[in-house]
Design a protein around this motif. Structure first.
Motif, PDB file in Angstrom:
ATOM      1  N   ALA A   8     -26.633 -15.871  35.384  1.00 51.44           N
ATOM      2  CA  ALA A   8     -25.686 -15.648  34.283  1.00 51.44           C
ATOM      3  C   ALA A   8     -25.863 -14.219  33.811  1.00 51.44           C
ATOM      4  O   ALA A   8     -26.998 -13.778  33.549  1.00 51.44           O
ATOM      5  N   VAL A   9     -24.766 -13.478  33.717  1.00 50.92           N
ATOM      6  CA  VAL A   9     -24.804 -12.077  33.308  1.00 50.92           C
ATOM      7  C   VAL A   9     -24.208 -11.962  31.908  1.00 50.92           C
ATOM      8  O   VAL A   9     -23.035 -12.245  31.696  1.00 50.92           O
ATOM      9  N   LYS A  10     -25.043 -11.555  30.976  1.00 53.83           N
ATOM     10  CA  LYS A  10     -24.602 -11.399  29.586  1.00 53.83           C
ATOM     11  C   LYS A  10     -24.360  -9.915  29.308  1.00 53.83           C
ATOM     12  O   LYS A  10     -25.273  -9.096  29.476  1.00 53.83           O
ATOM     13  N   LEU A  11     -23.138  -9.583  28.909  1.00 52.96           N
ATOM     14  CA  LEU A  11     -22.797  -8.215  28.564  1.00 52.96           C
ATOM     15  C   LEU A  11     -22.552  -8.116  27.064  1.00 52.96           C
ATOM     16  O   LEU A  11     -21.788  -8.892  26.496  1.00 52.96           O
ATOM     17  N   ILE A  12     -23.234  -7.191  26.430  1.00 59.08           N
ATOM     18  CA  ILE A  12     -23.050  -6.909  25.005  1.00 59.08           C
ATOM     19  C   ILE A  12     -22.416  -5.532  24.900  1.00 59.08           C
ATOM     20  O   ILE A  12     -22.913  -4.573  25.493  1.00 59.08           O
ATOM     21  N   MET A  13     -21.319  -5.425  24.167  1.00 54.83           N
ATOM     22  CA  MET A  13     -20.598  -4.155  24.097  1.00 54.83           C
ATOM     23  C   MET A  13     -20.405  -3.705  22.652  1.00 54.83           C
ATOM     24  O   MET A  13     -20.036  -4.503  21.784  1.00 54.83           O
ATOM     25  N   GLU A  14     -20.687  -2.439  22.421  1.00 53.35           N
ATOM     26  CA  GLU A  14     -20.472  -1.876  21.093  1.00 53.35           C
ATOM     27  C   GLU A  14     -18.975  -1.790  20.806  1.00 53.35           C
ATOM     28  O   GLU A  14     -18.197  -1.403  21.684  1.00 53.35           O
ATOM     29  N   PRO A  15     -18.543  -2.143  19.609  1.00 55.00           N
ATOM     30  CA  PRO A  15     -17.108  -2.068  19.286  1.00 55.00           C
ATOM     31  C   PRO A  15     -16.640  -0.625  19.185  1.00 55.00           C
ATOM     32  O   PRO A  15     -17.383   0.264  18.756  1.00 55.00           O
ATOM     33  N   GLU A  16     -15.398  -0.392  19.571  1.00 54.55           N
ATOM     34  CA  GLU A  16     -14.844   0.965  19.540  1.00 54.55           C
ATOM     35  C   GLU A  16     -14.527   1.435  18.122  1.00 54.55           C
ATOM     36  O   GLU A  16     -14.507   2.629  17.857  1.00 54.55           O
ATOM     37  N   ASP A  17     -14.275   0.492  17.211  1.00 60.62           N
ATOM     38  CA  ASP A  17     -13.873   0.867  15.859  1.00 60.62           C
ATOM     39  C   ASP A  17     -15.055   0.932  14.890  1.00 60.62           C
ATOM     40  O   ASP A  17     -14.877   0.885  13.678  1.00 60.62           O
TER      41      ASP A  17
END
Length: 462
Positions: free
Chosen positions: A181-190
């Motif tokens: 399982a690959v968990k991706l956490i992404m910083e919001p652009e706003d």
């Protein structure tokens, strides 16, 4: 030549037949080499029309010059085997089942990543998350706290997305020939202030730091991690049976058997016993974060807001989920590992009733009822008295009255033996005893010493 120039020239060896009529005035511009010397065909090779039986003139075969790129495109084995050389932003790793017809069909649907044109689609959103991790197949160093864990992107294959959160997404994939399982956490652009990005990065570091040192059959197995802002990646084992929440949902408010309930409860309690022995508090124990593996073995997952007991931030902005949150956490008071015991009591109640806690309330209403009215879910009247006593002890409003997980394991093991022996749940030699007081007395007789973590404070039961 007049008749020959107006004849049809058929291009062969293609999936579709393409015909062109030659214009003598444009022969100089057509990139087709025609034989300069035409030899008359022998009489034996003259073809006749099958209907009119008239002699049909033979047209010279064209000689086409194909570029290397076109030849590779026609080759079945090389199709999609190499990336387009003009494409700079490739998708991370490789696509799962890249040679399957479904993948070939879906690959044609990926939108263009040209900066001058944005295509809004489901695929473009997923690609936006994964494109930041592309590194041409080289290795990316993991976080400083776990440098030995890194991801070899050339061996990572992304599959379908199967879950998502506010700032994270979960994909099924294959890493080093193992299902993951690959968990991706992404910083919001706003996020103009950067506060949320900083908090997400701390959450990522904390989760990787804790997961990389936890090794137990009832805890999710950690594989690798890397960070490449604005995206952070965590790879764990993939459990195909889904979560305990999905399992209970399929029952449609029906309860599970007492034997399976004890098996599930023991898996959770043993996993949490080990986690607490390592000085870690989960802080978000609920059915969504308990996964089911092979043989229906349960494993604790999602350590995104877990913390070390010695350094937990009681004023954190992400304290957990209200329905399963202990009263002291809701009040933002000082707390310890017993908050996980409270959540465990609610999970037991949910398995007994088949419904989520406070089903008729929203999370804020549930938190208000717990803190101000000392509300708890209703336990079914047919629940065995010994199990009822355990549930009520676990969700006690006073943390020091809640048992430790190692004590809960002993109790559940005793329940399991009793169920096999005579079909009932009991810890008491005399069934006329009060179950709640008898349970407390039995827990106190277990002693204050944990077999793995050394001395722990003796619960002050009254």
């Amino acid at each position: 030549m007049g008749e020959d120039s107006n004849s049809w020239i058929r291009r062969t060896k293609f999936s579709h037949t393409v015909c062109h009529r030659l214009d003598p005035s444009r022969l100089g511009h057509v990139p087709i080499g025609i034989q300069s010397e035409q030899k008359s065909s022998p009489a034996s090779e003259v073809q006749r029309h099958p209907i009119t039986n008239k002699q049909r003139s033979s047209s010279p075969l064209p000689v086409t010059f194909l570029s290397e790129a076109f030849r590779e495109a026609r080759h079945d084995q090389k199709r999609f085997s190499t990336p387009n050389p003009q494409r700079d932003n490739r998708i991370t790793g490789k696509e799962l089942n890249k040679d399957s017809p479904e993948t070939k069909e879906s690959s044609s649907k990926f939108p263009s990543r040209s900066p001058s044109k944005k295509v809004k689609s489901k695929h473009s959103k997923d690609a936006a998350w994964t494109k930041f991790l592309d590194n041409g197949g080289s290795k990316i160093t993991a976080v400083e706290t776990a440098e030995e864990w890194n991801i070899d992107m050339s061996q990572l294959f992304f599959g379908l997305k199967f879950a998502h959160g506010a700032h994270s997404r979960l994909y099924h994939g294959v890493y080093k020939d193992e299902s993951v399982a690959v968990k991706l956490i992404m910083e919001p652009e706003d996020d103009e202030s950067g506060d949320l990005a900083s908090r997400l990065e701390k959450q990522f570091v904390r989760e990787v730091t804790l997961l990389s040192r936890l090794h137990h059959q009832n805890v999710i197995k950690f594989s690798a991690a890397c960070r490449k802002p604005p995206v952070y990646c965590i790879i764990t084992e993939y459990l195909s049976e889904g979560s305990l929440r999905a399992y209970l949902h399929k029952l449609e408010h029906q309860t599970i058997s007492l034997q399976k309930l004890l098996t599930f409860a023991l898996d959770i309690a043993r996993g949490m016993e080990y986690i607490h022995s390592q000085g870690v508090i989960h802080r978000d124990l609920k059915p969504e974060n308990i996964l089911i593996g092979e043989g229906c073995r349960l494993k604790i997952a999602d350590f995104g807001i877990a913390c070390e007991e010695a350094s937990c931030d009681i004023l954190a902005d992400d304290p957990g989920t209200y329905r399963w949150m202990a009263p002291e956490m809701i009040k933002r008071k000082s707390y310890g590992r017993k908050v996980d015991v409270y959540s465990f009591g609610l999970i037991l109640s949910e398995m007994l009733t088949g419904t989520i806690p406070y089903e008729d309330m929203n999370p804020i209403q549930a938190a208000f009822a717990v803190v101000n009215k000392n509300s708890r879910p209703v336990i079914p009247s047919d629940c065995p008295p010994a199990m009822r006593a355990l549930v009520e002890q676990c969700w006690s409003s006073q943390p020091d009255k809640r048992p430790e997980f190692w004590q809960i394991v002993k109790i559940l093991e005793q329940f399991q033996s009793s169920l096999v022996r005579d079909g009932t749940l009991t810890l008491l030699p005399n069934p006329c005893w009060d179950n709640k007081k008898g349970l407390l007395h039995w827990i106190q007789k277990l002693g204050p010493v944990h077999q793995n973590s050394g001395p722990v404070p003796k619960p002050k039961f009254t």
